[in-house]
Design a protein around this motif. Sequence first.
Motif, short mmCIF file in Angstrom:
data_model
loop_
_atom_site.label_atom_id
_atom_site.label_comp_id
_atom_site.label_asym_id
_atom_site.label_seq_id
_atom_site.Cartn_x
_atom_site.Cartn_y
_atom_site.Cartn_z
N ILE A 144 0.86 -1.18 0.00
CA ILE A 144 0.00 0.00 0.00
C ILE A 144 0.89 1.23 0.00
O ILE A 144 1.78 1.34 0.85
N ALA A 178 -0.70 5.95 8.48
CA ALA A 178 0.00 4.68 8.28
C ALA A 178 0.17 3.92 9.60
O ALA A 178 0.04 2.69 9.63
N SER A 211 1.49 -6.58 9.31
CA SER A 211 1.80 -5.43 8.46
C SER A 211 2.97 -4.64 9.03
O SER A 211 3.28 -4.74 10.22
N LYS A 246 5.04 -0.68 8.53
CA LYS A 246 5.17 0.63 7.91
C LYS A 246 6.63 0.92 7.61
O LYS A 246 7.47 0.83 8.51
N ILE A 296 3.27 -1.07 4.18
CA ILE A 296 2.66 0.25 3.99
C ILE A 296 3.78 1.26 3.75
O ILE A 296 4.59 1.52 4.64
N THR A 316 4.89 4.96 3.32
CA THR A 316 4.28 6.20 3.81
C THR A 316 4.62 7.45 2.99
O THR A 316 4.10 8.53 3.29
#
Length: 211
Positions: free
Chosen positions: A5, A19, A29, A31, A131, A133
Amino acid sequence: MGMIIAISGIAGVGKDYVADKLAKALPKSKKIAFADALRSELSDLNSYIEGTDDALYIESLYHVTGEQLDHLLALQHHNIYIYEGKRPCCYRDVMQYWGTDVRRKQNPTYWIDKTKDKIKELQREGISTVILTDARFANELAIADLTVRLEDTPDRIKHRLEKRDGGKIMTAKESSHPSETALNTADFDLIFHRNLVSTDSIINTIKSNIE
């Protein structure tokens, strides 16, 4: 195969905040940021600079010119910043210069390649959703399975930047740099105006698009 993402938006829009919330809401997950590799490289480079007077060695090691290195040092000497701890607000122009004007000019996928290596490492460790950012360019968006754009009002963004960076606002040069403007007209899978929707709503909408 994992999910990637990518979150985009100008400085102060709250990319890291969203995030962080998203990472807590998604199992397995993590970041990360394209700028992680940039910060690491600048930290290592500074260590070499402090440890040797041999500029030619550093230029050869990092594949840069003396002019590029001199300009980097001039920017760093102009700014007073703390690399760890307090957020380095005055460090932005250094990162913009080295990240975009030097490295991306040498190789448009320089930071993407490093980030892909990090993603592969995380996936081997069992992370299923990464993720990102800080997507700032079209080729950075291209590696993502889902792209998210965050928008907000100028007043709310200004308030965040003042609170985060100790009252220092981005200069006109910093805010007009390609790393801040390249995706202003790009297409995204999801666009959220943070003044109109709650963070929880953003998280739930993202989750519904990947589950």
